[in-house]
Write a protein that holds these residues in place. Structure first.
Motif, PDB file in Angstrom:
ATOM      1  N   ALA A  94       0.867  -1.180   0.000  1.00  0.00           N
ATOM      2  CA  ALA A  94       0.000   0.000   0.000  1.00  0.00           C
ATOM      3  C   ALA A  94       0.900   1.226   0.000  1.00  0.00           C
ATOM      4  O   ALA A  94       1.890   1.276   0.744  1.00  0.00           O
ATOM      5  N   ALA A  95       0.560   2.204  -0.814  1.00  0.00           N
ATOM      6  CA  ALA A  95       1.416   3.395  -0.958  1.00  0.00           C
ATOM      7  C   ALA A  95       1.651   4.073   0.388  1.00  0.00           C
ATOM      8  O   ALA A  95       2.747   4.558   0.665  1.00  0.00           O
ATOM      9  N   GLU A  96       0.626   4.065   1.241  1.00  0.00           N
ATOM     10  CA  GLU A  96       0.730   4.763   2.530  1.00  0.00           C
ATOM     11  C   GLU A  96       1.672   4.053   3.496  1.00  0.00           C
ATOM     12  O   GLU A  96       2.092   4.623   4.497  1.00  0.00           O
ATOM     13  N   ASP A  97       2.037   2.795   3.182  1.00  0.00           N
ATOM     14  CA  ASP A  97       2.956   2.052   4.049  1.00  0.00           C
ATOM     15  C   ASP A  97       4.405   2.127   3.558  1.00  0.00           C
ATOM     16  O   ASP A  97       5.299   1.557   4.174  1.00  0.00           O
ATOM     17  N   VAL A  98       4.604   2.779   2.436  1.00  0.00           N
ATOM     18  CA  VAL A  98       5.969   2.879   1.896  1.00  0.00           C
ATOM     19  C   VAL A  98       6.584   4.196   2.354  1.00  0.00           C
ATOM     20  O   VAL A  98       6.104   5.281   1.998  1.00  0.00           O
ATOM     21  N   ALA A  99       7.644   4.075   3.156  1.00  0.00           N
ATOM     22  CA  ALA A  99       8.297   5.280   3.668  1.00  0.00           C
ATOM     23  C   ALA A  99       9.042   5.985   2.551  1.00  0.00           C
ATOM     24  O   ALA A  99       9.697   5.345   1.733  1.00  0.00           O
ATOM     25  N   ALA A 100       8.914   7.285   2.511  1.00  0.00           N
ATOM     26  CA  ALA A 100       9.557   8.060   1.455  1.00  0.00           C
ATOM     27  C   ALA A 100      11.067   8.089   1.653  1.00  0.00           C
ATOM     28  O   ALA A 100      11.546   8.417   2.727  1.00  0.00           O
ATOM     29  N   THR A 101      11.815   7.695   0.629  1.00  0.00           N
ATOM     30  CA  THR A 101      13.267   7.739   0.730  1.00  0.00           C
ATOM     31  C   THR A 101      13.821   8.776  -0.242  1.00  0.00           C
ATOM     32  O   THR A 101      14.975   9.140  -0.186  1.00  0.00           O
ATOM     33  N   THR A 102      12.966   9.194  -1.157  1.00  0.00           N
ATOM     34  CA  THR A 102      13.417  10.142  -2.173  1.00  0.00           C
ATOM     35  C   THR A 102      12.261  11.075  -2.525  1.00  0.00           C
ATOM     36  O   THR A 102      11.113  10.801  -2.194  1.00  0.00           O
ATOM     37  N   ARG A 103      12.582  12.165  -3.173  1.00  0.00           N
ATOM     38  CA  ARG A 103      11.529  13.064  -3.650  1.00  0.00           C
ATOM     39  C   ARG A 103      11.457  12.983  -5.154  1.00  0.00           C
ATOM     40  O   ARG A 103      12.481  13.033  -5.829  1.00  0.00           O
ATOM     41  N   PHE A 104      10.261  12.860  -5.669  1.00  0.00           N
ATOM     42  CA  PHE A 104      10.067  12.604  -7.096  1.00  0.00           C
ATOM     43  C   PHE A 104       9.818  13.887  -7.890  1.00  0.00           C
ATOM     44  O   PHE A 104       9.321  14.875  -7.353  1.00  0.00           O
ATOM     45  N   ASP A 105      10.139  13.817  -9.205  1.00  0.00           N
ATOM     46  CA  ASP A 105       9.826  14.930 -10.121  1.00  0.00           C
ATOM     47  C   ASP A 105       8.367  14.847 -10.554  1.00  0.00           C
ATOM     48  O   ASP A 105       7.741  15.858 -10.852  1.00  0.00           O
ATOM     49  N   VAL A 106       7.874  13.605 -10.652  1.00  0.00           N
ATOM     50  CA  VAL A 106       6.534  13.374 -11.186  1.00  0.00           C
ATOM     51  C   VAL A 106       5.811  12.317 -10.357  1.00  0.00           C
ATOM     52  O   VAL A 106       6.397  11.297  -9.986  1.00  0.00           O
ATOM     53  N   LEU A 107       4.544  12.581 -10.102  1.00  0.00           N
ATOM     54  CA  LEU A 107       3.703  11.608  -9.400  1.00  0.00           C
ATOM     55  C   LEU A 107       2.515  11.262 -10.304  1.00  0.00           C
ATOM     56  O   LEU A 107       1.913  12.173 -10.892  1.00  0.00           O
ATOM     57  N   ILE A 108       2.211   9.976 -10.454  1.00  0.00           N
ATOM     58  CA  ILE A 108       1.083   9.579 -11.310  1.00  0.00           C
ATOM     59  C   ILE A 108       0.090   8.768 -10.486  1.00  0.00           C
ATOM     60  O   ILE A 108       0.449   7.742  -9.890  1.00  0.00           O
ATOM     61  N   THR A 109      -1.153   9.235 -10.431  1.00  0.00           N
ATOM     62  CA  THR A 109      -2.198   8.536  -9.660  1.00  0.00           C
ATOM     63  C   THR A 109      -3.419   8.324 -10.565  1.00  0.00           C
ATOM     64  O   THR A 109      -4.323   9.155 -10.603  1.00  0.00           O
TER      65      THR A 109
END
Ligand SMILES: C[S@@+](CC[C@H](N)C(=O)[O-])C[C@H]1O[C@@H](n2cnc3c(N)ncnc32)[C@H](O)[C@@H]1O
Length: 206
Positions: A94-109
């Protein structure tokens, strides 16, 4: 309750094409023009993964893609996709359980938020927002109700069907645009598909 599309993975694309023709694909492909070469991209809820092939057609190399999908069956199909020379990291969670390790240029939902109740949407939105760089772009595609009677009928039928088959938690469309406004996103471009029922928006994080 987290929705899980495991039970629908084997027929999902065929069913959506039967109901919507190419509209679901066109709506998502329309947004890909806003992706710059060599972007670091996060895709959440990519389903069977066909979007990876569409991305590879436009950018055959240079993309770093993180692909998060909660359904193991959807993930199995996604991993078989042609990605050209792009680098893809698959995360079955689940996306909410994945800890952010990097910051993205683009997010697609793509058609992700329609699965959630308002409070889940708010939680997941905040989690994803924190992973996008300032100035980054967020490509969101989802259903909207623009006042036509048949949209309500179609939406209700989908909610009943996917609640039974996949256990999705909501039976009403949450207010997705409200979240983008709350976090002060700017609209770069937008387009509707399937008689206004599908809305694709490219946002910029201020
Ligand atoms: C309605 S389907 C859309 C699939 C695909 N984007 C498409 O347009 O064909 C939603 C997808 O989001 C996934 N999903 C739902 N909740 C999720 C979550 N919390 N984290 C990651 N993926 C999720 C589901 O397993 C499903 O594959």
């Amino acid at each position: 309750m987290a929705s899980n599309y495991d039970n629908s993975a084997w027929f999902y694309d065929r069913l959506s094409r039967l109901v919507y023709g190419k509209a679901l694909i066109n709506a998502q492909v329309y947004l890909l023009q806003f992706i710059k070469p060599n972007s670091n991209i996060l895709i959440v809820g990519g389903g069977t993964g066909w979007i990876l092939e569409e991305l590879a057609k436009i950018h055959p190399t240079g993309l770093k893609i993180t692909y998060i999908e909660i359904s193991a069956n959807m993930m199995t199909l996604s991993k078989k996709r042609w990605v050209a020379d792009n680098q893809v990291t698959f995360i079955n969670s689940a996306a909410e359980d994945v800890a952010a390790t990097t910051r993205f240029d683009v997010l697609i939902t793509p058609f992700l938020f329609d699965n959630f109740k308002e409070e889940t949407l708010q939680k997941i939105f905040a989690h994803l927002h924190a992973q996008l760089k300032t100035g980054g772009i967020w490509l969101n595609t989802d259903f909207q109700l623009s006042g036509k009677w048949w949209q309500n009928v179609l939406l209700k039928s989908m909610f009943i069907f996917f609640r039974l088959i996949c256990g999705i938690e909501t039976s009403v469309l949450p207010d997705i645009e409200k979240e983008f406004n709350l976090y002060k996103y700017n609209v770069i471009a937008e387009k509707t598909f399937f008689g206004d029922f599908i809305l694709s928006i490219a946002y910029n994080k201020s």
